[in-house]
Design a protein around this motif. Structure first.
Motif, mmCIF file in Angstrom:
data_model
loop_
_atom_site.group_PDB
_atom_site.id
_atom_site.type_symbol
_atom_site.label_atom_id
_atom_site.label_comp_id
_atom_site.label_asym_id
_atom_site.label_seq_id
_atom_site.Cartn_x
_atom_site.Cartn_y
_atom_site.Cartn_z
ATOM 1 N N ALA A 151 0.801 -1.219 0.000
ATOM 2 C CA ALA A 151 0.000 0.000 0.000
ATOM 3 C C ALA A 151 0.834 1.269 0.000
ATOM 4 O O ALA A 151 0.430 2.283 -0.578
ATOM 5 N N THR A 152 2.008 1.244 0.650
ATOM 6 C CA THR A 152 2.773 2.481 0.845
ATOM 7 C C THR A 152 4.149 2.475 0.203
ATOM 8 O O THR A 152 4.762 3.538 0.086
ATOM 9 N N GLY A 153 4.675 1.309 -0.163
ATOM 10 C CA GLY A 153 6.008 1.239 -0.736
ATOM 11 C C GLY A 153 7.125 1.367 0.264
ATOM 12 O O GLY A 153 8.287 1.549 -0.119
ATOM 13 N N MET A 154 6.848 1.270 1.562
ATOM 14 C CA MET A 154 7.899 1.396 2.572
ATOM 15 C C MET A 154 8.801 0.168 2.579
ATOM 16 O O MET A 154 8.387 -0.922 2.156
ATOM 17 N N PRO A 155 10.042 0.298 3.042
ATOM 18 C CA PRO A 155 10.944 -0.856 3.140
ATOM 19 C C PRO A 155 10.379 -1.922 4.074
ATOM 20 O O PRO A 155 9.611 -1.619 4.995
ATOM 21 N N LEU A 156 10.789 -3.158 3.851
ATOM 22 C CA LEU A 156 10.243 -4.275 4.614
ATOM 23 C C LEU A 156 10.520 -4.139 6.108
ATOM 24 O O LEU A 156 9.636 -4.377 6.927
ATOM 25 N N ILE A 157 11.749 -3.737 6.487
ATOM 26 C CA ILE A 157 12.073 -3.640 7.902
ATOM 27 C C ILE A 157 11.232 -2.554 8.575
ATOM 28 O O ILE A 157 10.818 -2.687 9.736
ATOM 29 N N THR A 158 10.944 -1.486 7.836
ATOM 30 C CA THR A 158 10.081 -0.428 8.374
ATOM 31 C C THR A 158 8.648 -0.932 8.529
ATOM 32 O O THR A 158 7.968 -0.603 9.501
ATOM 33 N N ALA A 159 8.195 -1.739 7.570
ATOM 34 C CA ALA A 159 6.846 -2.303 7.649
ATOM 35 C C ALA A 159 6.716 -3.220 8.859
ATOM 36 O O ALA A 159 5.665 -3.262 9.510
ATOM 37 N N VAL A 160 7.774 -3.961 9.171
ATOM 38 C CA VAL A 160 7.744 -4.852 10.336
ATOM 39 C C VAL A 160 7.525 -4.051 11.610
ATOM 40 O O VAL A 160 6.656 -4.370 12.430
ATOM 41 N N GLY A 161 8.313 -2.983 11.803
ATOM 42 C CA GLY A 161 8.162 -2.169 13.000
ATOM 43 C C GLY A 161 6.830 -1.439 13.039
ATOM 44 O O GLY A 161 6.157 -1.397 14.072
ATOM 45 N N THR A 162 6.435 -0.876 11.893
ATOM 46 C CA THR A 162 5.190 -0.110 11.820
ATOM 47 C C THR A 162 3.975 -1.001 12.051
ATOM 48 O O THR A 162 2.966 -0.570 12.616
ATOM 49 N N SER A 163 4.067 -2.248 11.632
ATOM 50 C CA SER A 163 2.924 -3.155 11.728
ATOM 51 C C SER A 163 2.522 -3.456 13.161
ATOM 52 O O SER A 163 1.366 -3.801 13.427
ATOM 53 N N LEU A 164 3.460 -3.340 14.097
ATOM 54 C CA LEU A 164 3.190 -3.810 15.454
ATOM 55 C C LEU A 164 2.091 -3.016 16.152
ATOM 56 O O LEU A 164 1.368 -3.570 16.988
ATOM 57 N N LEU A 165 1.954 -1.730 15.828
ATOM 58 C CA LEU A 165 0.858 -0.969 16.420
ATOM 59 C C LEU A 165 -0.481 -1.528 15.948
ATOM 60 O O LEU A 165 -1.414 -1.703 16.747
ATOM 61 N N ALA A 166 -0.573 -1.841 14.648
ATOM 62 C CA ALA A 166 -1.809 -2.407 14.118
ATOM 63 C C ALA A 166 -2.028 -3.823 14.643
ATOM 64 O O ALA A 166 -3.161 -4.216 14.939
ATOM 65 N N VAL A 167 -0.956 -4.614 14.747
ATOM 66 C CA VAL A 167 -1.077 -5.974 15.295
ATOM 67 C C VAL A 167 -1.687 -5.911 16.695
ATOM 68 O O VAL A 167 -2.619 -6.649 17.025
#
Length: 261
Positions: free
Chosen positions: A168-184
């Motif tokens: 959806a955003t094109g962010m790097p994978l490692i950034t997506a991992v960290g960012t995902s945790l709030l949604a998780v």
């Protein structure tokens, strides 16, 4: 001694979440069912959702310190996804427990395949797109869909949210991992609250699971920092575990579909 299986299972889930940024939620339900011994599938799903949410929020602290969180995207995915999680968890409670676990196992197979195909290099743009003051329709749609699937199966959704963020955003994978945790954490909490309203959370087991997850998460993040260059190998090993657990769950719950008219 009766608390030991829950604490050890929680440690395993927390360790996995800390090590590869996701996947703990996919193991929580089968561990609660087949190791801890919770007999009712919906009770295991509600309890696991609460435990995974707590572990995700704790792991988020470490990723924030490492600079791996994009808060605007995290908030968009969390807030929109919560709505989807509430819808999905309401639908999930209406589905027969054995059938829900069978479908859950099929999702695990898909996740395992995705992990085997997982990217070991950091792709994407430095700054994510679509998460501005007015989020794009693409971001909103993917966030809602991922949240609904997460709520339906009673999982935190890390392995759905991470690729969803990248796509959806094109962010790097490692950034997506960290960012995902709030949604998780947010998805898991929304699902857990919905199940709790129906009396489908074992609070004592959840507390034991969270305690184990805290210790496991710290160890997992420390090991991840040392083995960052071997993420592809770690994904392969964990995908193998997923296939094994999924196969066992398909075997245990396949009769629910075989007996269907």
């Amino acid at each position: 001694m009766s608390a030991l299986p829950a604490v050890l299972s929680g440690a395993g889930v927390g360790f996995t979440l800390g090590l590869i940024g996701g996947g703990g939620s996919i193991l929580a339900t089968p561990l609660l069912l087949y190791v801890v011994g919770i007999a009712q599938p919906h009770l295991a799903i509600g309890t696991g959702a609460l435990a995974v949410a707590a572990n995700a929020f704790l792991t988020l602290i470490g990723h924030t310190r490492a600079g791996n969180v994009r808060w605007r995207c995290a908030l968009v995915f969390a807030l929109v996804g919560i709505l989807g999680a509430l819808v999905g968890s309401s639908l999930g409670k209406a589905v027969d427990g054995q059938r829900l676990l069978f479908l859950f196992a099929l999702l695990m197979v898909v996740v395992g395949i995705h992990m085997l195909r997982g990217r070991t290099r950091q792709e994407g743009s430095a700054e994510p797109v679509g998460c501005g003051p007015t989020p794009s329709g693409r971001v909103v749609g993917i966030a809602f869909a991922v949240g609904m699937l997460s709520g339906f199966f009673g999982i935190g959704g890390g392995f759905l949210i991470v690729p969803g963020l990248v796509f959806a955003t094109g962010m790097p994978l490692i950034t997506a991992v960290g960012t995902s945790l709030l949604a998780v954490g947010a998805f898991g909490l929304a699902t857990a609250l919905n199940y709790a309203l129906s009396g489908l959370v074992d609070w004592a087991v959840a507390g034991e699971f969270i305690a184990g997850g805290l210790a496991g998460g710290v160890l997992g993040m420390r090991l991840a920092n040392r083995l960052a260059g071997y993420k592809g190998a770690l994904n392969t090993v964990f995908a193998t575990v997923i296939f094994g657990v999924a196969g066992f769950m398909l075997y245990r719950n396949g009769s629910a579909f075989a007996a269907a008219p």
